[in-house]
Design a protein around this motif. Structure first.
Motif, short mmCIF file in Angstrom:
data_model
loop_
_atom_site.label_atom_id
_atom_site.label_comp_id
_atom_site.label_asym_id
_atom_site.label_seq_id
_atom_site.Cartn_x
_atom_site.Cartn_y
_atom_site.Cartn_z
N ALA A 65 -4.45 15.39 25.29
CA ALA A 65 -3.28 15.18 24.74
C ALA A 65 -2.69 16.34 24.05
CB ALA A 65 -3.25 13.81 23.83
N GLY A 66 -3.55 16.97 23.24
CA GLY A 66 -3.11 18.04 22.42
C GLY A 66 -2.64 19.28 23.33
N ILE A 67 -3.18 19.40 24.37
CA ILE A 67 -2.71 20.42 25.34
C ILE A 67 -1.41 20.29 25.79
CG2 ILE A 67 -3.17 21.51 27.71
CD1 ILE A 67 -6.12 20.97 27.42
N TYR A 68 -0.98 18.99 26.07
CA TYR A 68 0.26 18.37 26.59
C TYR A 68 1.47 18.86 25.58
CZ TYR A 68 4.04 15.61 28.25
OH TYR A 68 5.46 15.43 28.70
N TYR A 69 1.02 18.01 24.25
CA TYR A 69 2.47 18.57 23.41
C TYR A 69 2.23 19.95 22.72
CZ TYR A 69 -0.89 16.44 20.03
OH TYR A 69 -2.02 16.19 19.15
N GLY A 70 1.01 20.25 22.80
CA GLY A 70 1.16 21.67 22.31
C GLY A 70 1.73 22.63 23.38
N ALA A 71 1.98 22.39 24.58
CA ALA A 71 2.67 23.22 25.59
C ALA A 71 4.17 23.17 25.28
CB ALA A 71 2.26 22.76 27.05
N GLN A 72 4.63 22.16 24.80
CA GLN A 72 6.08 22.09 24.58
C GLN A 72 6.25 22.90 23.56
OE1 GLN A 72 7.38 20.09 26.61
NE2 GLN A 72 5.52 19.18 27.48
N TYR A 73 5.43 23.19 22.29
CA TYR A 73 5.72 23.83 21.29
C TYR A 73 5.63 25.53 21.76
CZ TYR A 73 5.38 21.11 17.14
OH TYR A 73 5.55 20.20 15.81
N GLY A 74 4.48 25.64 22.52
CA GLY A 74 4.48 27.04 22.88
C GLY A 74 5.43 27.45 23.93
N GLY A 75 6.00 26.75 24.70
CA GLY A 75 6.95 26.88 25.59
C GLY A 75 8.19 27.63 24.99
N SER A 76 8.61 26.84 24.07
CA SER A 76 9.74 27.74 23.43
C SER A 76 9.53 28.97 22.61
CB SER A 76 10.23 26.65 22.04
OG SER A 76 9.02 26.62 21.04
N THR A 77 8.50 29.32 22.31
CA THR A 77 8.46 30.79 21.72
C THR A 77 8.68 31.85 22.89
OG1 THR A 77 6.63 30.13 20.40
CG2 THR A 77 6.77 32.45 20.95
N THR A 78 8.08 31.59 24.47
CA THR A 78 8.41 32.31 25.40
C THR A 78 9.68 32.47 25.70
OG1 THR A 78 6.35 31.62 25.90
CG2 THR A 78 7.81 32.86 27.55
N ALA A 79 10.64 31.06 25.76
CA ALA A 79 11.90 30.89 26.14
C ALA A 79 13.00 31.88 25.15
CB ALA A 79 12.20 29.57 25.95
N ILE A 80 12.51 31.72 23.70
CA ILE A 80 13.06 32.42 22.62
C ILE A 80 12.85 33.90 22.88
CG2 ILE A 80 13.44 32.94 20.32
CD1 ILE A 80 12.86 30.04 20.02
N LEU A 81 12.01 34.34 23.07
CA LEU A 81 11.38 35.76 23.05
C LEU A 81 11.99 36.52 23.98
CD1 LEU A 81 8.34 35.81 20.55
CD2 LEU A 81 10.82 36.22 20.06
N ILE A 82 11.44 35.89 25.46
CA ILE A 82 11.60 36.78 26.68
C ILE A 82 12.50 36.06 27.41
CG2 ILE A 82 9.66 38.19 26.33
CD1 ILE A 82 8.30 36.47 28.36
N ASN A 83 13.18 35.15 27.19
CA ASN A 83 14.10 34.43 28.20
C ASN A 83 13.83 33.88 29.35
OD1 ASN A 83 16.81 33.46 28.60
ND2 ASN A 83 17.48 35.47 29.66
N LEU A 84 12.47 33.47 29.24
CA LEU A 84 11.77 32.83 30.31
C LEU A 84 11.11 31.55 29.89
CD1 LEU A 84 9.36 35.38 32.45
CD2 LEU A 84 11.27 34.07 33.23
N PRO A 85 11.32 30.29 30.42
CA PRO A 85 10.91 29.46 29.99
C PRO A 85 9.29 29.29 30.13
CG PRO A 85 11.80 28.83 31.96
CD PRO A 85 12.22 30.24 31.55
N GLY A 86 8.44 29.29 29.08
CA GLY A 86 7.16 29.36 29.23
C GLY A 86 6.58 27.95 29.94
N GLU A 87 7.58 26.87 29.96
CA GLU A 87 7.25 25.70 30.12
C GLU A 87 8.61 24.97 30.55
OE1 GLU A 87 5.69 22.55 31.21
OE2 GLU A 87 6.63 21.94 29.28
N SER A 88 8.52 24.09 31.85
CA SER A 88 9.97 23.90 32.62
C SER A 88 10.62 23.03 31.40
CB SER A 88 9.74 23.10 33.56
OG SER A 88 8.82 22.07 33.15
N SER A 89 10.28 22.58 30.34
CA SER A 89 11.03 21.91 29.55
C SER A 89 11.86 22.70 28.36
CB SER A 89 10.53 20.65 28.81
OG SER A 89 9.28 21.20 28.18
N SER A 90 11.34 23.86 28.31
CA SER A 90 12.00 24.66 27.47
C SER A 90 12.99 25.79 28.27
CB SER A 90 10.80 25.51 26.71
OG SER A 90 10.11 26.10 27.42
N ALA A 91 13.23 25.18 29.48
CA ALA A 91 14.54 26.02 30.06
C ALA A 91 15.79 26.35 29.45
CB ALA A 91 14.56 25.68 31.47
N VAL A 92 16.11 25.15 28.84
CA VAL A 92 17.24 25.11 27.96
C VAL A 92 17.22 25.67 26.96
CG1 VAL A 92 18.59 23.45 29.20
CG2 VAL A 92 17.12 22.81 27.44
#
Lengths: 501, 153
Positions: A65-92
């Motif tokens: 379970a931790g992997i799943y919701y942890g990925a939601q956090y991590g995805g935003s870092t990539t989205a913010i820093l390199i404009n690529l969604p690390g995870e599909s839900s952070s595309a916006v």
């Protein structure tokens, strides 16, 4: 109150040092795969499922379970820093988060994402604790017809909410259902679609199917076009918010949490849809809609809260009904079964420590995530400099070794390759793989409940309409498809998802 | 494109029709039973039929609507090397043992990327082999010998 005692039990389980350790490992891995584009939580959980076999059920499920919701956090870092969604839900999140980073406000954007996610995670965990027990009690009265109707509802709603062609999604579900039928028939033992291969009698290994369509197929897709990525922001400073920022994000965070909690329960891409829906809501009601797309902090706060809330509440159908809402939850079903537990309404009574332990661990996991993500942001930025070309061979290896270690069955390995190429071809021709995996997991359940219901009714299909609960569920399922097929709704749906393109 | 239709829709529709027909035809070999007591062939026959119909519908919606965007060319090198690596792993894991199979699988899949030079792939493969041996063999005690019977162990 009952719920306080239950949560107390949950926290006593979740605060066990071993469980904290696995929760930490889970959120750490989750953040890692969230940060790294090209590896998603679905493939990761599929690869790590076999490893959790040796853990206690509670530790295993807490970690996954931790992997799943942890990925939601991590995805935003990539989205913010390199404009690529690390995870599909952070595309916006990438839209405004990246613009903030370009203006030197990366720290504020990251802090917003983390705090918003934390708030959303806390609220959604409480909602889970409040709503799961009554739902599970209601589900105890479900018979075969109700379960059949519920599965049909889940499958159909999941396609109504996903984006892309409705017909193709339906086709993928049916294909998944059929693939789920490979193996011995539950009633007669007749082997089906096995080509006489004895190793296939127990059915296709669903870990193989999952790592095939989500792991290998993705790799083949990514290797079509290879390019390096630039980390624009090397060091992040100013990891805190001004008072003015705080005031601006409170309302979007609350709205995002509400939207995400609600949509997360629904089958389908709850966390993806909710972040898109939250973004368009914030844009519509904002006094400065022109700021959106140029670094509006609301455009980070809302969607990030929404996707984290949805990640949390999507556990509700799984824990209470045993019905997975999307592929990651389907893998969680697999994790339960691997541990010898049938997910469903009985878990809460038979395994209260497990049930409440998982819920409590989610809150602890959210605390750990804030601690992991804000102070250690420099580490994650460094992670981004690992090139994809060094990562994907590791995915291939982990997938093969992991799958093989479950049953020592080489056909499970061949199945990875087979589903890798099948998944790749289908993705290339515009078919999303998620419905296929849902159908695959739910196929055997669907068939079992249908056949049992028909035996109960002596072959009269009217049983599904005569029993009020199943009739209501089926009615809702039909309604979902009809609404989804309406041109007006389709236009709206495409609008919600349009930012992705 | 000579045909005025979406290749994506035609191909995916065709794939659905093919898969549906296989399942439905194969299901005819099994006992269908009655709605009261469904046999093993009932559901696959029904769903296979549905999939054929869906496939036809998908193909039909694509007619007159050619694809707008150009697809990237598939990387044949990646397809051959990665699928080959996976198949190699399955075929030899029992015989060659953990270390040689992991090493070769890692090297072959690393070579799937055009950006990976042989030396880099080899170093990566060694690193990954050490890592996987630590995790799976020493950490989790996977029941595969380090070096298998084919190599005289």
């Amino acid at each position: 109150m009952d719920i306080i005692a239950s949560l107390g039990l949950g926290f006593s389980v979740a605060l066990d040092p071993i469980n904290i350790f696995y929760c930490f490992i889970g959120v750490l891995l989750g953040t890692l795969v969230g940060v790294l584009p090209g590896i998603g939580p679905t493939a990761t959980i599929a690869m790590l499922l076999p490893i959790t076999f040796s853990l206690s059920p509670t530790a295993a499920l807490i970690m996954l379970a931790g992997i799943y919701y942890g990925a939601q956090y991590g995805g935003s870092t990539t989205a913010i820093l390199i404009n690529l969604p690390g995870e599909s839900s952070s595309a916006v999140t990438a839209i405004d988060g990246y613009q903030m980073a370009r203006k030197g406000r990366a720290g504020a954007a990251l802090a917003t994402a983390a705090l918003g996610s934390f708030f959303a995670g806390t609220v959604a965990t409480l909602l889970l604790a409040f709503f799961a027990p009554p739902l599970a009690r209601a589900a105890l009265n479900f018979g075969a017809p109700e379960y059949f109707a519920l599965i049909v509802l889940g499958l159909l709603v999941s396609i109504a909410l996903a984006h892309g062609s409705l017909l193709k999604a339906l086709g993928m579900i049916v294909l998944g259902l059929l693939l789920g039928m490979v193996g011995q028939d539950i009633y007669t033992g007749q082997p089906r679609f096995t080509f006489g291969v004895r190793e296939l009698y127990s059915g296709l290994n669903f870990v193989s199917v999952a790592v095939g369509v989500f792991g290998v197929a993705e790799i083949l897709r990514n290797l079509e076009s290879e390019k390096g990525r630039d980390v624009m922001v090397k060091t992040v400073t100013g990891l805190w918010l001004s008072k003015a920022d705080f005031r601006r994000i409170i309302a979007p965070v609350i709205r995002g949490t509400a939207l995400g909690s609600l949509l997360g329960v629904l089958p389908g891409g709850g966390h993806i849809l909710s972040s898109f829906a939250s973004y368009s809501t914030e844009k519509r009601i904002s006094k400065h809609p022109e700021e959106f797309g140029h670094g509006a902090i609301e455009g980070v706060a809302g969607p990030e809260s929404a996707n984290n809330a949805a990640a949390q509440t999507s556990f509700i159908p799984l824990l209470t009904l045993g019905i997975p809402a999307h592929p990651v939850m389907a893998l969680m079903v697999g994790a339960f079964i691997l541990q010898g537990i049938t997910p469903g309404p009985n878990v809460i009574n038979d395994q209260p420590a497990l049930f409440w332990g998982i819920i409590a661990s989610m809150w602890i996991g959210n605390v750990l995530l804030v601690l992991l993500n804000l102070p250690l942001i420099g580490l994650w930025v460094k992670m981004l400099s690992i090139p994809y070309r060094a990562l994907f061979p590791a995915i291939v290896l982990f997938a093969c070794i992991g799958c093989f270690s479950i049953n020592q069955n080489v056909y499970d390995i061949y199945a990875i390759g087979f589903f890798g190429i099948v998944g790749y071809v289908l993705i290339r021709f515009g078919c999303e793989p998620a419905p296929l995996l849902l159908g695959f997991v739910l196929g055997p359940l669907l068939e079992e409940h249908l056949r049992r219901a028909m035996i109960i009714s002596r072959g009269d299909p009217m049983i599904f309409l005569e029993r009020p609960i199943s009739a209501t569920l089926l009615g809702l399922a039909v309604l979902a498809v009809v609404i989804a097929a309406l041109p007006k709704f389709r236009k709206k749906r495409n609008e919600v998802f349009v930012e992705e393109d | 494109m000579a045909i005025n239709a979406s290749t994506k829709d035609l191909v995916s529709g065709g794939l659905f029709v093919a898969a549906g027909s296989y399942f439905a035809l194969e299901a005819l070999n099994y006992d269908t039973g009655t709605p009261f007591r469904m046999g093993p062939g009932f559901m696959p026959l029904l769903l296979g039929g549905v999939l054929v119909l869906l496939g036809l519908a998908v193909a039909a919606t694509g007619i007159g609507k050619p694809d707008k965007e150009e697809q990237l060319a598939p990387s044949w090198r990646a397809i051959v090397l990665i699928l080959g690596a996976v198949a190699f792993f399955g075929a030899t894991i029992r015989g060659l043992g953990f270390v040689p199979v992991v090493l070769i699988t890692a090297f072959a899949s690393a070579m799937a990327s055009r950006l990976n030079a042989p030396l880099f792939s080899a170093l990566l493969a060694v690193g990954l082999t050490v890592l996987c041996t630590l995790i799976f063999k020493i950490g989790l005690g996977i029941g595969v010998p380090l070096v298998g019977p084919w190599l005289g162990q």
